[in-house]
Design an enzyme around this catalytic site. Structure first.
Site, PDB file in Angstrom:
ATOM      1  N   GLU A 184       9.932   0.923  10.707  1.00  0.00           N
ATOM      2  CA  GLU A 184      11.000   1.906  10.508  1.00  0.00           C
ATOM      3  C   GLU A 184      10.352   3.264  10.675  1.00  0.00           C
ATOM      4  O   GLU A 184       9.595   3.702   9.821  1.00  0.00           O
ATOM      5  CB  GLU A 184      11.626   1.718   9.121  1.00  0.00           C
ATOM      6  CG  GLU A 184      13.070   2.209   9.064  1.00  0.00           C
ATOM      7  CD  GLU A 184      13.192   3.684   8.728  1.00  0.00           C
ATOM      8  OE1 GLU A 184      13.156   4.514   9.679  1.00  0.00           O
ATOM      9  OE2 GLU A 184      13.323   4.013   7.548  1.00  0.00           O
ATOM     10  N   LYS A 224       0.854  -1.186   0.000  1.00  0.00           N
ATOM     11  CA  LYS A 224       0.000   0.000   0.000  1.00  0.00           C
ATOM     12  C   LYS A 224       0.890   1.236   0.000  1.00  0.00           C
ATOM     13  O   LYS A 224       1.678   1.458   0.900  1.00  0.00           O
ATOM     14  CB  LYS A 224      -0.906   0.059   1.234  1.00  0.00           C
ATOM     15  CG  LYS A 224      -1.951   1.163   1.096  1.00  0.00           C
ATOM     16  CD  LYS A 224      -2.642   1.518   2.389  1.00  0.00           C
ATOM     17  CE  LYS A 224      -1.917   2.543   3.188  1.00  0.00           C
ATOM     18  NZ  LYS A 224      -1.712   3.848   2.500  1.00  0.00           N
ATOM     19  N   GLU A 275       9.379  15.281  16.005  1.00  0.00           N
ATOM     20  CA  GLU A 275       9.878  15.253  14.626  1.00  0.00           C
ATOM     21  C   GLU A 275       9.146  16.320  13.812  1.00  0.00           C
ATOM     22  O   GLU A 275       7.925  16.302  13.714  1.00  0.00           O
ATOM     23  CB  GLU A 275       9.618  13.859  14.034  1.00  0.00           C
ATOM     24  CG  GLU A 275      10.287  13.654  12.705  1.00  0.00           C
ATOM     25  CD  GLU A 275      10.113  12.232  12.171  1.00  0.00           C
ATOM     26  OE1 GLU A 275       9.005  11.660  12.305  1.00  0.00           O
ATOM     27  OE2 GLU A 275      11.084  11.690  11.618  1.00  0.00           O
ATOM     28  N   CYS A 331      13.741  10.581   7.417  1.00  0.00           N
ATOM     29  CA  CYS A 331      13.647  10.077   8.793  1.00  0.00           C
ATOM     30  C   CYS A 331      14.933  10.279   9.573  1.00  0.00           C
ATOM     31  O   CYS A 331      14.914  10.552  10.759  1.00  0.00           O
ATOM     32  CB  CYS A 331      13.253   8.610   8.780  1.00  0.00           C
ATOM     33  SG  CYS A 331      14.296   7.594   7.718  1.00  0.00           S
TER      34      CYS A 331
END
Ligand code: NAI
Ligand code: MG
Length: 488
Positions: A257, A179, A390, A291
């Site tokens: 992750e 997906k 973040e 990331c």
């Protein structure tokens, strides 16, 4: 080089069982260019029924795929690698149009092709063990595919994540439902990749590519009883939901992750120019939407003024914001309105919490695209939100420190632990940090996005569960069976 692509020619249907199909309820959603804010395409959104059908196709295709010779599976992977390479310009253009990555910075298709090349030949290294340690027995282990693997990927490096999850899963005999993210680029890219998969003639159902939102298709995959492994890259929030769905359904194996808040520590004996150059390009790369980007820099107080001045000069001069299709642009818009709003909000929070030394005085506007100017905050409290959360944009904090002990404690004061760096010429000190930093990857005199293909990549603490890499990823998609053979 870019190629011209007309909106009508962009494939936006779901790819299941070897065919492109419209969503069962005919629902589509709109992708806007983050530069022009104009419509790029209307994309078919996978319904619950579509998602279940994709899993069914993968399940039906799996036994025959696993029964092929290893080199037969490899043959398909190799062909896909070759075709991806031939379509590099097209991928770059689609990515620039839909998600804003500058074509001048585009390396993702080449890396994707290399990964498929690698796994096209890696299959034979899937080996079990044997043991004669039990008298009267010859024992062994078999490494067998799980069956259906689901991959849920984000929008920032779609085609790279496609390869790092799909290639190792396939080569050892699993079939896949992937997906893609609802945010523009990925969808297009993954669907374009599906066109190549069809062209090659992969057996139907071996790779299914659907696009849709977390609700409903992401949630269905993570709750699905026939999905045995789910490999995810994306936000920590979604990672938690997936882990929860796995435990509430069939205890599928989950690899996560997730995000980061990566620190770089710069001592006064370091090559300052190199440290500036590395850390600045780390946070600028992909407009900060990476990331492992360095978003916290700790500089020793003795060199802090010099470092900060150099960093500021470099960040303001080296970022060329503009049309991602233009060859001179190296800093594109943020991926979409939501990302732009999130980052803008963090910048306003940062102004309350600390001092902005580079950036825009007025709140970012999106009149001419979802751009965010390079932004630096200095001397933020350790518990500030811009230090703990973040931001996922071109926003960095530069703080100072005096002692080793102090900075190690500060660098580790985060729920994230994806990547950390130390810049020093003192080998003993470097090794103390290598040991002490809580991160899945530690760079000594180098930083993200530097990685090594054959080394494990993944997070300590809230940055994830499991590791990916050319040597370890096949393992993620293999069960271990112990076979006991009683001998006469
Ligand atoms: P997200 O985690 O919501 O999306 C990533 C993928 O998960 C997409 O395919 C999405 O459709 C899917 N998803 C969302 N909700 C789901 C659910 N309940 N079950 C299953 N799948 C689900 O991330 P998003 O909204 O695109 O970005 C938000 C923030 O996440 C960013 O600002 C950034 O901080 C972080 N992020 C980190 C990434 C990384 O590389 N580690 C990549 C993308 C986002
Ligand atoms: Mg989301």
């Amino acid at each position: 080089m870019t190629v011209s692509i007309s909106p009508e020619s962009i494939e936006t249907r779901l790819f299941m069982n070897g065919e492109f199909v419209e969503s069962s309820n005919n629902k589509t959603f709109e992708l806007l260019s983050p530069k022009t804010l104009k419509l790029v395409a209307k994309v078919h959104e996978a319904s619950a029924e579509d998602t279940n059908r994709a899993v069914e196709s993968a399940k039906a295709a799996q036994p025959a795929w696993a029964a092929l010779r290893t080199e037969e599976r490899g043959f398909y992977l190799k062909k896909l690698a070759d075709l991806i390479r031939q379509h590099d310009n097209e991928f770059a253009t689609l990515e620039a149009l839909s998600m804003g990555i500058p074509v001048s910075e585009y390396w993702q298709a080449a890396q994707c092709a290399k990964t498929f090349d690698h796994y096209s030949e890696a299959g034979y290294s899937n080996q079990g063990t044997t043991s004669l340690n039990t008298p009267g027995f010859i024992n062994m282990t078999l490494r067998q595919p799980y069956g259906v693997v689901a991959a849920i990927i984000p929008w920032n490096y779609p085609i790279v994540f496609f390869a790092s999850k799909v290639a190792p899963a396939l080569t050892v005999g699993n079939t896949v439902v992937l997906k893609s993210s609802e945010k523009a680029p990925l969808t297009l890219q993954s669907i374009r990749l599906a066109g190549l998969i069809k062209q090659i003639g992969f057996p139907p159902g071996v790779i299914n590519v659907i696009t849709g939102f977390g609700n409903i298709s992401g949630a269905i995959l993570s709750h699905h009883m026939d999905v045995r492994v789910l490999s995810f890259t994306g936000s920590t929030r979604t990672g938690r939901l997936i882990q929860e769905a796995a435990s509430k359904s069939n205890l599928k194996v989950v690899f996560l992750e997730l995000g980061g808040k990566s620190p770089a520590i710069v001592f006064d004996d370091a090559d300052l120019e190199a440290a500036v150059s590395d850390t600045q390009s780390s946070i600028q790369s992909n407009s900060g939407q990476t990331c492992m980007a360095i978003s916290r820099v700790y500089v020793q107080d003795t060199v802090a003024r010099k470092f900060t001045a150099l960093f500021k000069a470099k960040f303001s001069s080296s970022a060329v914001l503009g049309d991602p299709m233009h060859p001179d642009t190296n800093h594109g818009p943020q991926a979409d309105q939501v990302q732009h709003e999130n980052i803008s909000r963090y910048i306003e929070i940062g102004k309350q919490e600390s001092t902005m030394i580079l950036g825009s005085d007025s709140p970012p506007s999106n009149d001419s695209g979802y751009f965010i100017k390079p932004t630096i905050f200095a001397d933020a409290p350790e518990d500030a939100r811009i230090m703990q959360e973040e931001i996922f944009g071109p926003v960095v904090v530069i703080n100072t420190f005096t002692t080793e002990e102090e900075v190690l404690q500060k660098a580790n004061n985060s729920e994230f632990g994806l990547y950390a760096s130390v810049y020093t010429k003192d080998l003993d000190r470097a090794m103390r940090f290598v040991r002490g930093l809580e991160a899945g990857t530690v760079g000594v005199n180098c930083t993200s996005p530097t990685t090594a293909k054959d080394m494990p990549f993944g997070g300590y603490k809230g940055s994830g569960i499991g590791r990916e890499g050319w040597v370890c990823s096949m393992d993620n998609f293999l069960e271990t069976k112990t076979v006991l053979i009683k001998t006469g």
